[in-house]
Design a protein around this motif. Structure first.
Motif, PDB file in Angstrom:
ATOM      1  N   TRP A 206       0.818  -1.214  -0.018  1.00 56.83           N
ATOM      2  CA  TRP A 206       0.028  -0.223   0.040  1.00 56.83           C
ATOM      3  C   TRP A 206       0.927   1.292   0.047  1.00 56.83           C
ATOM      4  N   MET A 207       0.582   2.128  -0.759  1.00 59.86           N
ATOM      5  CA  MET A 207       1.107   3.303  -0.636  1.00 59.86           C
ATOM      6  C   MET A 207       0.268   4.607  -1.095  1.00 59.86           C
ATOM      7  N   PRO A 208       0.444   5.893  -0.356  1.00 61.93           N
ATOM      8  CA  PRO A 208      -0.283   6.941  -0.780  1.00 61.93           C
ATOM      9  C   PRO A 208      -0.292   7.158  -2.362  1.00 61.93           C
ATOM     10  N   ASP A 209      -1.434   7.808  -2.652  1.00 57.43           N
ATOM     11  CA  ASP A 209      -1.348   7.850  -4.120  1.00 57.43           C
ATOM     12  C   ASP A 209      -0.690   9.122  -4.693  1.00 57.43           C
ATOM     13  N   ASP A 210      -0.172  10.148  -3.705  1.00 60.61           N
ATOM     14  CA  ASP A 210       0.662  11.107  -4.111  1.00 60.61           C
ATOM     15  C   ASP A 210       2.256  10.609  -4.079  1.00 60.61           C
ATOM     16  N   TYR A 211       2.526   9.527  -3.238  1.00 54.37           N
ATOM     17  CA  TYR A 211       3.834   8.975  -3.462  1.00 54.37           C
ATOM     18  C   TYR A 211       3.958   8.469  -4.815  1.00 54.37           C
ATOM     19  N   ARG A 212       2.742   7.525  -5.179  1.00 53.75           N
ATOM     20  CA  ARG A 212       2.821   6.861  -6.326  1.00 53.75           C
ATOM     21  C   ARG A 212       3.025   7.827  -7.531  1.00 53.75           C
ATOM     22  N   GLN A 213       2.265   8.883  -7.528  1.00 53.80           N
ATOM     23  CA  GLN A 213       2.272   9.864  -8.801  1.00 53.80           C
ATOM     24  C   GLN A 213       3.466  10.609  -8.840  1.00 53.80           C
ATOM     25  N   THR A 214       4.165  10.830  -7.651  1.00 56.16           N
ATOM     26  CA  THR A 214       5.511  11.443  -7.607  1.00 56.16           C
ATOM     27  C   THR A 214       6.573  10.742  -8.239  1.00 56.16           C
ATOM     28  N   LEU A 215       6.605   9.347  -7.697  1.00 57.43           N
ATOM     29  CA  LEU A 215       7.515   8.460  -8.350  1.00 57.43           C
ATOM     30  C   LEU A 215       7.175   8.287  -9.953  1.00 57.43           C
ATOM     31  N   ILE A 216       5.810   8.260 -10.263  1.00 59.78           N
ATOM     32  CA  ILE A 216       5.765   7.960 -11.839  1.00 59.78           C
ATOM     33  C   ILE A 216       6.171   9.110 -12.507  1.00 59.78           C
ATOM     34  N   ARG A 217       5.971  10.370 -11.928  1.00 58.44           N
ATOM     35  CA  ARG A 217       6.404  11.657 -12.525  1.00 58.44           C
ATOM     36  C   ARG A 217       7.817  11.516 -12.743  1.00 58.44           C
ATOM     37  N   GLN A 218       8.783  11.367 -11.587  1.00 62.87           N
ATOM     38  CA  GLN A 218      10.249  11.376 -11.487  1.00 62.87           C
ATOM     39  C   GLN A 218      10.844  10.262 -12.583  1.00 62.87           C
ATOM     40  N   ILE A 219      10.269   9.037 -12.207  1.00 67.56           N
ATOM     41  CA  ILE A 219      10.911   7.743 -13.024  1.00 67.56           C
ATOM     42  C   ILE A 219      10.624   7.952 -14.472  1.00 67.56           C
ATOM     43  N   SER A 220       9.606   8.575 -14.839  1.00 64.91           N
ATOM     44  CA  SER A 220       9.329   8.761 -16.380  1.00 64.91           C
ATOM     45  C   SER A 220      10.135   9.844 -16.757  1.00 64.91           C
ATOM     46  N   GLN A 221      10.247  10.697 -16.053  1.00 61.92           N
ATOM     47  CA  GLN A 221      10.936  11.953 -16.654  1.00 61.92           C
ATOM     48  C   GLN A 221      12.468  11.593 -16.771  1.00 61.92           C
ATOM     49  N   HIS A 222      12.923  10.793 -15.823  1.00 64.56           N
ATOM     50  CA  HIS A 222      14.260  10.109 -15.782  1.00 64.56           C
ATOM     51  C   HIS A 222      14.333   9.362 -16.979  1.00 64.56           C
ATOM     52  N   ALA A 223      13.429   8.569 -17.271  1.00 67.27           N
ATOM     53  CA  ALA A 223      13.438   7.566 -18.438  1.00 67.27           C
ATOM     54  C   ALA A 223      13.443   8.393 -19.795  1.00 67.27           C
ATOM     55  N   HIS A 224      12.739   9.209 -19.894  1.00 69.02           N
ATOM     56  CA  HIS A 224      12.935  10.167 -21.059  1.00 69.02           C
ATOM     57  C   HIS A 224      14.069  10.904 -21.313  1.00 69.02           C
ATOM     58  N   SER A 225      14.704  11.064 -20.225  1.00 70.19           N
ATOM     59  CA  SER A 225      15.789  11.918 -20.191  1.00 70.19           C
ATOM     60  C   SER A 225      16.984  11.054 -20.710  1.00 70.19           C
ATOM     61  N   GLU A 226      16.953   9.615 -20.496  1.00 68.64           N
ATOM     62  CA  GLU A 226      17.841   8.650 -20.960  1.00 68.64           C
ATOM     63  C   GLU A 226      17.730   8.449 -22.381  1.00 68.64           C
ATOM     64  N   ILE A 227      16.679   8.435 -22.924  1.00 67.50           N
ATOM     65  CA  ILE A 227      16.225   8.300 -24.161  1.00 67.50           C
ATOM     66  C   ILE A 227      16.415   9.553 -24.890  1.00 67.50           C
ATOM     67  N   VAL A 228      15.939  10.533 -24.834  1.00 62.95           N
ATOM     68  CA  VAL A 228      16.332  11.966 -25.324  1.00 62.95           C
ATOM     69  C   VAL A 228      17.784  12.106 -25.370  1.00 62.95           C
ATOM     70  N   GLY A 229      18.555  11.674 -24.083  1.00 64.92           N
ATOM     71  CA  GLY A 229      19.803  12.019 -23.858  1.00 64.92           C
ATOM     72  C   GLY A 229      20.968  11.037 -25.144  1.00 64.92           C
ATOM     73  N   MET A 230      20.245   9.918 -25.599  1.00 65.95           N
ATOM     74  CA  MET A 230      21.005   9.555 -26.732  1.00 65.95           C
ATOM     75  C   MET A 230      21.299  10.137 -27.762  1.00 65.95           C
ATOM     76  N   LEU A 231      20.418  11.201 -27.972  1.00 68.81           N
ATOM     77  CA  LEU A 231      20.388  12.210 -29.300  1.00 68.81           C
ATOM     78  C   LEU A 231      21.631  12.936 -29.629  1.00 68.81           C
ATOM     79  N   PRO A 232      21.944  13.608 -28.486  1.00 66.25           N
ATOM     80  CA  PRO A 232      23.081  14.505 -28.772  1.00 66.25           C
ATOM     81  C   PRO A 232      24.404  13.967 -29.179  1.00 66.25           C
ATOM     82  N   GLU A 233      24.616  12.495 -28.384  1.00 71.00           N
ATOM     83  CA  GLU A 233      25.913  11.856 -28.717  1.00 71.00           C
ATOM     84  C   GLU A 233      25.660  11.154 -29.982  1.00 71.00           C
TER      85      GLU A 233
END
Ligand code: FAQ
Length: 316
Positions: free
Chosen positions: A29-56
């Motif tokens: 069990w986890m509070p919904d805000d905890y879940r949403q905060t993690l989804i926000r941070q982890i998905s932004q982090h994932a996008h950074s890794e993928i978009v981060g492939m482009l400059p190199e």
């Protein structure tokens, strides 16, 4: 049993686990805000890794020799792997991968500001490895102790790989800095362009950071943005001095009393402008990702058709 407890009781037990450094796992069990905060941070982090492939990725075909090409190729592939772990970690929280990626493409989801700057010379591969991966490690090592189990575990391997990336970048910079005057100038120019955007990677100053306090109470973040930025500055300046390059900051001084470097004011207007989508390469990065998705549609369709065929054969 869980459904018989009041929300207050569930929240109390949840926070007690966090306080005792017990990891939260997907079925807990986890509070919904905890879940949403993690989804926000982890998905932004994932996008950074993928978009981060482009400059190199832009420099793989133009690496100066076979060794450099092989190393850069491996590094860019590592970033793809990081993105995939992270999308999977977000899925353990109930995020739908397709929707997560659509949010990137529509501009709803953020990704790190740093990847909206162009890579103009080979030295930029050095500056990215040294500074961008260097900043990424500073931020991600504490995430290995994040309260959410799947994110924390993904970070362990990611950090090992980022550490190799940082060293390969520093090695490129050191090599160029000891090369011809033109090579040294190229390295200095890359440092000049990437220094301030690298400092911006840590996010807004603590006073402006709307998520830090709550994320620290939940032990998602273990340090504030400013603490990590300061640590990065303190370790990176001696490295620049070691290879004879100059940090582009006229206000930089070492404070003997605190044992820390004091640095100039970050251009926050530039930061927010880039975050809002108006940086030099934002449009290009998203257009490239959208095109990659469209061009790869047939691969996904073929993989699904194949899986379907196998399933039918099995159940026949
Ligand atoms: N760029 O309240 P805070 C890498 C947004 S991976 C864009 O301080 P928080 C590997 C923030 O999302 C690099 N947006 O937020 C690699 C929030 O907006 P929202 C990525 C930014 O989450 C190397 C708003 O500002 N690393 O480099 C940025 O507590 C080489 C308010 O900010 C991670 O994602 C920014 N720089 O702290 C790959 C690590 N900073 O969501 C390829 C995990 C802030 O409310 C090549 N993430 N914002 O709309 C974190 O640690 C945190 O999310 C922070 C931000 C520290 C980034």
């Amino acid at each position: 049993m869980v459904k018989d407890l009041s929300i207050q009781e569930l929240e109390k037990r949840f926070q007690e686990k966090i306080d005792k450094d017990i990891k939260i796992e997907p079925n807990d069990w986890m509070p919904d805000d905890y879940r949403q905060t993690l989804i926000r941070q982890i998905s932004q982090h994932a996008h950074s890794e993928i978009v981060g492939m482009l400059p190199e990725g832009n420099w793989i075909t133009r690496a100066p020799n076979l060794r450099r090409k092989a190393v850069l190729l491996a590094k860019v592939q590592d970033e793809a792997g990081h993105g995939l772990y992270l999308y999977s970690a977000a899925e353990t929280l109930g995020a739908d991968r397709e929707e997560t990626i659509d949010d990137l493409h529509s501009g709803k989801a953020k990704y790190s500001s740093i990847f909206n700057y162009p890579t103009l010379s080979w030295a930029d591969m050095g500056a990215i490895g040294w500074l961008v991966d260097g900043a990424a490690i500073m931020n991600q090592v504490p995430l290995c102790r994040c309260s959410y189990g799947p994110y924390a575990r993904a970070m362990v391997r990611v950090c090992k790989e980022e550490s190799f990336h940082q060293r390969q970048g520093f090695e490129i910079m050191a090599h160029l800095a000891q090369g011809s005057p033109e090579q040294k100038a190229m390295a200095q120019d890359a440092l000049n362009r990437f220094w301030w955007p690298a400092l911006m990677m840590f996010g807004p100053n603590d006073a402006e950071s709307k998520h830090t306090l709550q994320s620290m109470n939940w032990k998602i973040k273990r340090h504030t943005n400013d603490e990590l930025r300061q640590q990065f500055v303190d370790v990176t300046i001696p490295q620049a001095e070691m290879i004879g390059l100059t940090i582009p900051d006229k206000d930089l001084i070492f404070n003997e009393l605190t044992g820390h470097y004091e640095f100039g004011e970050i251009n926050w207007d530039e930061f927010w402008n880039v975050v809002k989508g108006n940086g030099p390469c934002n449009k290009d990065r998203i257009d490239t990702r959208k095109k990659a998705k469209e061009d790869g549609a047939w691969v996904r369709e073929a993989a699904l058709a194949f899986a379907d065929k196998r399933q039918k054969r099995k159940s026949a």
